[in-house]
Design a protein around this motif. Structure first.
Motif, PDB file in Angstrom:
ATOM      1  N   ALA A  58       1.079  -1.065   0.028  1.00 34.55           N
ATOM      2  CA  ALA A  58      -0.041  -0.069   0.096  1.00 34.55           C
ATOM      3  C   ALA A  58       0.958   1.074  -0.129  1.00 34.55           C
ATOM      4  CB  ALA A  58      -0.959  -0.249   1.255  1.00 34.55           C
ATOM      5  N   ASN A  59       1.877   1.188   0.944  1.00 33.05           N
ATOM      6  CA  ASN A  59       2.649   2.478   0.721  1.00 33.05           C
ATOM      7  C   ASN A  59       3.556   2.660  -0.370  1.00 33.05           C
ATOM      8  OD1 ASN A  59       3.033   4.562   3.316  1.00 33.05           O
ATOM      9  ND2 ASN A  59       2.485   2.573   4.277  1.00 33.05           N
ATOM     10  N   TYR A  61       2.619   1.812  -3.264  1.00 31.99           N
ATOM     11  CA  TYR A  61       1.619   2.735  -4.490  1.00 31.99           C
ATOM     12  C   TYR A  61       1.694   4.254  -4.053  1.00 31.99           C
ATOM     13  CZ  TYR A  61      -2.859   3.758  -6.545  1.00 31.99           C
ATOM     14  OH  TYR A  61      -3.614   4.568  -6.953  1.00 31.99           O
ATOM     15  N   LEU A  62       1.310   4.345  -2.664  1.00 33.09           N
ATOM     16  CA  LEU A  62       1.038   5.867  -2.213  1.00 33.09           C
ATOM     17  C   LEU A  62       2.189   6.477  -2.445  1.00 33.09           C
ATOM     18  CD1 LEU A  62      -0.744   7.928  -0.942  1.00 33.09           C
ATOM     19  CD2 LEU A  62       0.110   6.927   1.326  1.00 33.09           C
ATOM     20  N   ARG A  65       2.800   7.424  -6.063  1.00 35.40           N
ATOM     21  CA  ARG A  65       1.624   8.215  -6.712  1.00 35.40           C
ATOM     22  C   ARG A  65       1.642   9.718  -6.215  1.00 35.40           C
ATOM     23  NH1 ARG A  65      -2.834   8.309  -9.158  1.00 35.40           N
ATOM     24  NH2 ARG A  65      -4.596   9.366  -8.539  1.00 35.40           N
ATOM     25  N   THR A  69       4.687   9.088   1.997  1.00 33.24           N
ATOM     26  CA  THR A  69       4.263   7.895   2.680  1.00 33.24           C
ATOM     27  C   THR A  69       3.576   8.017   4.039  1.00 33.24           C
ATOM     28  OG1 THR A  69       6.305   7.222   3.647  1.00 33.24           O
ATOM     29  CG2 THR A  69       5.758   6.190   1.290  1.00 33.24           C
ATOM     30  N   ALA A 235      -6.867   8.628  -1.030  1.00 32.32           N
ATOM     31  CA  ALA A 235      -5.554   8.779  -0.513  1.00 32.32           C
ATOM     32  C   ALA A 235      -4.704  10.262  -0.236  1.00 32.32           C
ATOM     33  CB  ALA A 235      -4.633   7.765  -1.311  1.00 32.32           C
ATOM     34  N   THR A 595      -5.313   3.220   2.695  1.00 29.46           N
ATOM     35  CA  THR A 595      -5.386   1.713   2.295  1.00 29.46           C
ATOM     36  C   THR A 595      -6.320   1.164   1.408  1.00 29.46           C
ATOM     37  OG1 THR A 595      -4.706   1.427   4.399  1.00 29.46           O
ATOM     38  CG2 THR A 595      -5.273  -0.335   3.551  1.00 29.46           C
ATOM     39  N   GLU A 597      -7.730   3.085  -1.454  1.00 30.41           N
ATOM     40  CA  GLU A 597      -7.026   3.473  -2.747  1.00 30.41           C
ATOM     41  C   GLU A 597      -5.804   2.517  -3.084  1.00 30.41           C
ATOM     42  OE1 GLU A 597      -5.228   6.968  -5.102  1.00 30.41           O
ATOM     43  OE2 GLU A 597      -6.509   7.774  -3.401  1.00 30.41           O
ATOM     44  N   ALA A 598      -5.002   2.197  -2.278  1.00 30.65           N
ATOM     45  CA  ALA A 598      -3.721   1.658  -2.687  1.00 30.65           C
ATOM     46  C   ALA A 598      -4.197   0.141  -3.124  1.00 30.65           C
ATOM     47  CB  ALA A 598      -2.715   1.345  -1.426  1.00 30.65           C
TER      48      ALA A 598
END
Length: 664
Positions: A58-59, A61-62, A65, A69, A235, A595, A597-598
């Motif tokens: 998840a992190n 991805y975030l 993006r 984090t 997110a 979380t 959105e990821a």
């Protein structure tokens, strides 16, 4: 969650912290040092490993993006409490210190993710493929350095500086764990945010019901190229909510400087790259940002990073002195003679481990940064571990400027390696990756150790748990990075990976002599001005470097946090009940938004890879026109903000004042 008999006898959190029961090592911990409570158990390790992989993904991805984090400690603590609460129904349960081990192992994945995506991901900008084995090796070596170098600093930063360095996430996580009876509520809140965010992103990216990105470029008089907009996703709003209005405002301020001042000046002055000369105004603004403005952000980050080191000089000297003292200490003062809550891994392990890691950096075929690169990596890692551990004590892990430290390392490494005949920018990136990962892991480790310090955990067991978490995270990091690259393309619209692109840009530019030194100098001077004005440099620099579409929703989330906090303060009677209530609910819901959105990003990415649905664009578009999608996008943002506000303020406890003044 209920505690075992040994824990229920301890004094409640509030009275403990209000009271003056302070030992020579600081405030009395929740679990006294003289009590033995289940801590590093198989149950805790297995749970921590499972959550570790989820939040690592998840992190990553975030971070690619949004360029930022979020600390995973609090969500991990809440999820762990919910799981142990369920297990208690079958007579298994878990102690508060087992929960602490779970969040320690889980947050290790989040920390390692930050270092990986800010640096190693940059090889894709240099037309290189993700080396899964090499990524695992670099991630593990950097992560272990971060843990080892934090050991001699723990007592100074966590214990001696207890009042000066609050470690916001570490303290908040301790409060969450101590308030075990709120576990079921916390799980419901994070699940609610997760479901709403997942549905939001599926409608936007899976079915194209509405668009999340709204942006425009315009002219004012003879000045062309003003640009504003936002990618309003759950997110990014959640990120802004967690970091708060102050830091979010600095990030947005940097974005305004770049997109509403510098870019218009350059476009009007004719500094548009030839490839975008005849393009629409928004495309011209994007090209100018890519060609020039990112270097300004890089220059600001470099000065900000060095200024952070200068500010930390006393801490670094003290940490070195602590390490020497421990190596010279007598057997009577050995680690195993200390109280349980003051037992660290030995300093011999620190020294031997650092030497072995330095040797591995030179010898391992998956790494091979050379003798100079290995020396730079180990020395810079120690310095930036100190910087990182101190900074997160003030601003928290979510605002830890790992990328700024990595920029400084890239510049130093590139200049030194170039002087030794190195021409491959990938070598520079790998060297910087070791440092960035070590700094990120050290920041997370220090937060976890603060939590453990307040709870009465055994530092040595937390350090072992962190090492296990790092080992697993390193194994998965390369696979996850490769997955996102295949699904979306690192550096593309969905996951622009801004920091990684900047690292590649600087390393290649220094080695080839094509770096925009003028723009870097402008950024450096601007950073110096901010320092003279006592304005935090690194959040502002990140705002300059990020696309305005990312800075705007982060600021919107920060504004929402500021508005709710202001409303709560006006309607509180001074006992902090409402403030505590909204702070807790807000952070947990925001974590659920991030979380959700990821995870939905992973789902949509998997559909692309498996070739399910449409070959391009959203997998299952419903055929709504672009104009209608934009209108529905505005409606969706308003609905999202309304949901967050209502969820945070729902069932807010009454205060004495409000009860007395309420109308009949």
């Amino acid at each position: 969650m209920s505690h075992d008999s040994s824990e229920t006898e301890t004094e409640p959190t509030g009275s403990r912290r209000v009271s003056e029961q302070v030992s020579r090592d600081g405030p009395a911990p929740y679990v006294p040092a003289g009590r033995s409570v289940a801590e590093l158990t198989i149950k805790a390790v297995v749970t921590g490993l499972g959550l570790n992989v989820v939040l690592l993904t998840a992190n990553m991805y975030l971070g690619m993006r949004s360029g930022m984090t979020i600390s995973a400690s609090i969500p991990a603590a809440v999820l762990s409490m919910g799981l142990f609460y369920g297990l208690r129904r079958v007579s298994v349960g878990g102690t508060i210190l087992e929960n602490n081990i779970v969040q320690t192992m889980t947050s290790a994945g989040e920390a390692l993710a930050a270092g990986v995506i800010f640096t190693i991901a940059g090889v894709t900008f240099l037309d290189q493929q993700i080396d899964i084995a090499g990524t695992a090796a670099v991630a593990a070596l950097g992560g272990f350095l971060g843990i080892l170098f934090m050991i001699p600093m723990r007592r100074y930063l966590i214990v001696d500086k207890h009042e000066e360095l609050p470690y916001p996430e570490g303290t908040a996580c301790a409060d969450v764990l101590e308030a075990g009876d709120r576990g079921a509520e916390g799980v419901k809140l994070i699940s609610l945010g997760f479901v709403v965010s997942s549905l939001y992103m599926w409608l936007a990216n899976g079915m194209a019901v509405f668009t999340t990105t709204i942006q425009t470029a315009f002219s004012a008089g003879e000045t062309r190229g003003f640009a504003i907009g936002g990618d309003f996703t759950p997110a990014l709003v959640g990120v802004g909510y967690i970091i708060g209005p102050r830091i979010a405002g600095y990030v947005f301020g940097g974005g305004l400087l770049a997109w509403m001042m510098l870019i218009p000046l350059l476009i009007t002055g004719g500094f548009v790259p030839e490839s975008a000369a005849g393009a629409p105004l928004m495309a011209q603004a994007d090209a100018v940002w890519d060609q020039y403005i990112r270097y300004v952000g890089a220059g600001s980050m470099i000065v900000g990073g060095f200024y952070a080191i200068l500010s930390m000089r006393e801490t670094i000297v003290d940490a070195l002195g602590t390490a020497v003292d421990e190596l010279r200490s007598s057997a009577a003062a050995a680690t195993d003679k200390r109280r349980r809550t003051q037992r660290d891994l030995s300093m011999k392990l620190v020294v031997i481990g650092a030497v072995l890691i330095g040797f591995s950096l030179v010898a391992l075929p998956q790494v091979q940064v050379g003798l100079v690169g290995g020396f730079v990596a180990v020395v810079a890692a120690f310095l930036f571990v100190a910087v990182s551990a101190y900074l997160v004590g003030v601003v928290g892990s979510s605002s830890n400027p790992v990328s700024g430290m990595a920029v400084a390392t890239v510049l130093i490494a590139a200049l030194l390696l170039k002087s030794n005949g190195v021409t491959d920018p990938v070598v520079v990136l790998v060297t910087a990756s070791i440092v960035a990962i070590a700094a990120a892991v050290a920041g997370d480790t220090s937060q976890d150790l603060k939590t453990g310090y307040l709870l009465g955990a055994t530092p040595r067991k937390q350090q072992i748990a962190q090492g296990i978490g790092i080992a697993l995270s390193a194994l998965f990091a390369g696979w996850v990075l490769s997955f996102f690259h295949q699904a979306y393309g690192i550096g593309g619209e969905t996951i622009p990976a801004p920091q990684a692109g900047m690292m590649a840009l600087i390393s290649e530019g220094v080695l080839t002599g094509t770096a925009q030194w003028g723009m870097i100098l402008i950024g450096a001077v601007f950073a110096a001005v901010l320092i003279l004005m006592n304005v935090p440099v690194l959040p502002f620099a990140v705002g300059i470097y990020l696309p305005i579409t990312l800075a705007t929703p982060i600021f919107l989330g920060g504004l929402l946090r500021g508005g709710i906090d202001s409303y709560t303060a006006r309607n509180d009677d001074g006992d902090g009940t409402r403030e505590e209530y909204t702070t807790y609910r807000g952070r947990i819901i925001a974590a659920g938004l991030i979380t959700g959105e990821a995870v939905m990003g992973i789902v949509v990415g998997a559909l692309y890879i498996l070739e399910i649905g449409a070959p391009t664009g959203p997998p299952f578009p419903v055929g709504i026109s672009g104009e209608t999608r934009a209108i529905l996008g505005v409606v969706a943002v308003v609905a999202l903000l309304s949901f967050v506000t209502a969820s945070i303020l729902r069932n807010m406890p009454e205060t004495a004042d409000s009860a007395e003044t309420a109308e009949p």
